[in-house]
Scaffold this motif. Structure first.
Motif, PDB file in Angstrom:
ATOM      1  N   HIS A  53      -5.759  -4.258   2.240  1.00 51.84           N
ATOM      2  CA  HIS A  53      -6.434  -5.440   2.773  1.00 51.84           C
ATOM      3  C   HIS A  53      -7.756  -5.689   2.049  1.00 51.84           C
ATOM      4  CE1 HIS A  53      -8.203  -8.176   5.855  1.00 51.84           C
ATOM      5  NE2 HIS A  53      -6.974  -8.655   5.775  1.00 51.84           N
ATOM      6  N   ALA A  54      -8.461  -4.602   1.705  1.00 50.59           N
ATOM      7  CA  ALA A  54      -9.746  -4.754   1.009  1.00 50.59           C
ATOM      8  C   ALA A  54      -9.538  -5.438  -0.339  1.00 50.59           C
ATOM      9  CB  ALA A  54     -10.406  -3.391   0.817  1.00 50.59           C
ATOM     10  N   ALA A 165      -5.553  -2.532 -10.493  1.00 54.02           N
ATOM     11  CA  ALA A 165      -6.279  -2.420  -9.218  1.00 54.02           C
ATOM     12  C   ALA A 165      -5.320  -2.047  -8.090  1.00 54.02           C
ATOM     13  CB  ALA A 165      -7.006  -3.724  -8.902  1.00 54.02           C
ATOM     14  N   ILE A 166      -4.107  -2.587  -8.123  1.00 52.67           N
ATOM     15  CA  ILE A 166      -3.118  -2.264  -7.082  1.00 52.67           C
ATOM     16  C   ILE A 166      -2.812  -0.763  -7.123  1.00 52.67           C
ATOM     17  CG2 ILE A 166      -0.704  -2.583  -6.375  1.00 52.67           C
ATOM     18  CD1 ILE A 166      -1.017  -5.556  -7.339  1.00 52.67           C
ATOM     19  N   ALA A 167      -2.680  -0.213  -8.333  1.00 55.23           N
ATOM     20  CA  ALA A 167      -2.414   1.221  -8.473  1.00 55.23           C
ATOM     21  C   ALA A 167      -3.626   2.036  -7.998  1.00 55.23           C
ATOM     22  CB  ALA A 167      -2.077   1.553  -9.920  1.00 55.23           C
ATOM     23  N   LEU A 168      -4.813   1.551  -8.335  1.00 52.21           N
ATOM     24  CA  LEU A 168      -6.047   2.254  -7.972  1.00 52.21           C
ATOM     25  C   LEU A 168      -6.269   2.269  -6.459  1.00 52.21           C
ATOM     26  CD1 LEU A 168      -8.621   3.660  -9.093  1.00 52.21           C
ATOM     27  CD2 LEU A 168      -9.686   1.402  -9.243  1.00 52.21           C
ATOM     28  N   ALA A 169      -5.783   1.236  -5.772  1.00 52.57           N
ATOM     29  CA  ALA A 169      -5.988   1.117  -4.323  1.00 52.57           C
ATOM     30  C   ALA A 169      -5.397   2.300  -3.568  1.00 52.57           C
ATOM     31  CB  ALA A 169      -5.397  -0.205  -3.810  1.00 52.57           C
ATOM     32  N   GLU A 170      -4.417   2.966  -4.167  1.00 56.08           N
ATOM     33  CA  GLU A 170      -3.849   4.151  -3.516  1.00 56.08           C
ATOM     34  C   GLU A 170      -4.894   5.252  -3.402  1.00 56.08           C
ATOM     35  OE1 GLU A 170      -0.216   5.593  -5.217  1.00 56.08           O
ATOM     36  OE2 GLU A 170       0.618   3.567  -5.283  1.00 56.08           O
ATOM     37  N   LYS A 171      -5.802   5.303  -4.387  1.00 55.35           N
ATOM     38  CA  LYS A 171      -6.852   6.327  -4.361  1.00 55.35           C
ATOM     39  C   LYS A 171      -8.052   5.846  -3.560  1.00 55.35           C
ATOM     40  CE  LYS A 171      -6.549   7.593  -8.920  1.00 55.35           C
ATOM     41  NZ  LYS A 171      -7.323   7.887 -10.133  1.00 55.35           N
ATOM     42  N   CYS A 172      -8.529   4.635  -3.870  1.00 56.40           N
ATOM     43  CA  CYS A 172      -9.695   4.095  -3.164  1.00 56.40           C
ATOM     44  C   CYS A 172      -9.601   2.571  -3.161  1.00 56.40           C
ATOM     45  CB  CYS A 172     -10.992   4.552  -3.831  1.00 56.40           C
ATOM     46  SG  CYS A 172     -12.460   3.809  -3.078  1.00 56.40           S
ATOM     47  N   GLU A 173      -9.471   2.003  -1.954  1.00 55.90           N
ATOM     48  CA  GLU A 173      -9.335   0.547  -1.827  1.00 55.90           C
ATOM     49  C   GLU A 173     -10.600  -0.174  -2.259  1.00 55.90           C
ATOM     50  OE1 GLU A 173      -7.369  -1.219   1.624  1.00 55.90           O
ATOM     51  OE2 GLU A 173      -7.239   0.814   2.416  1.00 55.90           O
ATOM     52  N   LEU A 174     -11.745   0.466  -2.026  1.00 58.38           N
ATOM     53  CA  LEU A 174     -13.012  -0.185  -2.368  1.00 58.38           C
ATOM     54  C   LEU A 174     -13.214  -0.206  -3.875  1.00 58.38           C
ATOM     55  CD1 LEU A 174     -15.286   1.260   0.467  1.00 58.38           C
ATOM     56  CD2 LEU A 174     -14.038  -0.906   0.424  1.00 58.38           C
ATOM     57  N   CYS A 175     -12.709   0.822  -4.560  1.00 60.29           N
ATOM     58  CA  CYS A 175     -12.732   0.816  -6.022  1.00 60.29           C
ATOM     59  C   CYS A 175     -11.844  -0.323  -6.535  1.00 60.29           C
ATOM     60  CB  CYS A 175     -12.220   2.141  -6.588  1.00 60.29           C
ATOM     61  SG  CYS A 175     -13.483   3.428  -6.731  1.00 60.29           S
ATOM     62  N   ALA A 176     -10.688  -0.493  -5.908  1.00 57.39           N
ATOM     63  CA  ALA A 176      -9.759  -1.543  -6.332  1.00 57.39           C
ATOM     64  C   ALA A 176     -10.410  -2.917  -6.175  1.00 57.39           C
ATOM     65  CB  ALA A 176      -8.470  -1.467  -5.521  1.00 57.39           C
ATOM     66  N   ALA A 177     -11.099  -3.121  -5.045  1.00 56.58           N
ATOM     67  CA  ALA A 177     -11.789  -4.392  -4.807  1.00 56.58           C
ATOM     68  C   ALA A 177     -12.901  -4.585  -5.837  1.00 56.58           C
ATOM     69  CB  ALA A 177     -12.350  -4.426  -3.388  1.00 56.58           C
TER      70      ALA A 177
END
Ligand SMILES: [Zn+2]
Ligand SMILES: [Zn+2]
Ligand SMILES: [Zn+2]
Ligand SMILES: [Zn+2]
Length: 203
Positions: A53-54, A165-177
């Protein structure tokens, strides 16, 4: 609450089973409208599936109605008149609406095509991510068709960042945003620029 009332007045035996607490799946419309499905906890931008969601919020995949008088930046004023993009504010304009990301500004120039309507196999493959088809002279970015390379190319670059970013969101959603906004993750303190983590600066 409703169920409890039924129980106390003795209708429980004949009442139908109460509706489940989870909302119905809205993926079918969300996929077309760049929306969020609360049931599946997944959002869509250009047909890309975004399970954070972030990140989905950061993408802000909608045009915004604007009051032209409220625009102070000279370069934005010019962009509003010419359907252009203000590099300083990272905001684009098309038909009087404002788009707060490069991806959505360029995607707004395209047309949504459903997979079933795409006859060309190369275009169909492109729609799974992004790509240009020399036969049809059209680029696909997700399910958005862009016939103008001036919009396809930057949109494809941004889509590549989105995929990362979608792949990164698995680790940290705020990093993805932060990655899609060229921002900084408040949790990990990592800064992102052009889809990459910036080299750490010494304090
Ligand atoms: Zn759903
Ligand atoms: Zn501006
Ligand atoms: Zn094609
Ligand atoms: Zn982070």
């Amino acid at each position: 609450m409703y169920v409890n009332i039924l129980l106390t007045i003795g209708f429980a035996a004949t009442s139908p089973t109460p509706a489940p607490a989870t909302p119905d799946c809205a993926c079918a419309t969300a996929r077309v409208d760049n929306g969020w499905c609360a049931a599946c906890k997944v959002g869509y931008v250009a047909g890309f599936r975004i399970p954070s969601h972030a990140l989905f919020e950061a993408l802000d995949a909608h045009g915004h109605d604007i009051n032209p008088a409220s625009i102070k930046c000279e370069s934005c004023k010019k962009a509003l008149e010419t359907d252009g993009f203000c590099e300083k504010c990272r905001m684009g304009f098309l038909r009087g609406k404002a788009y707060v990301s490069r991806l959505n500004y360029h995607l707004a120039h395209g047309k949504i095509r459903s997979r079933a309507d795409i006859k060309c196999s190369a275009c169909k493959a492109n729609a799974a991510k992004y790509g240009w088809c020399d036969v049809c002279k059209v680029g696909m970015v997700g399910h958005v068709a862009l016939a103008d390379k001036r919009h396809y190319e930057p949109a494809a670059r941004e889509a590549e960042i989105l995929v990362r970013a979608i792949a990164l969101a698995e680790k940290c959603e705020l990093c993805a945003a932060a990655m899609v906004l060229d921002g900084k993750c408040p949790r990990c303190k990592i800064e992102y620029k052009d889809g990459k983590a910036a080299a750490k600066k010494s304090p």
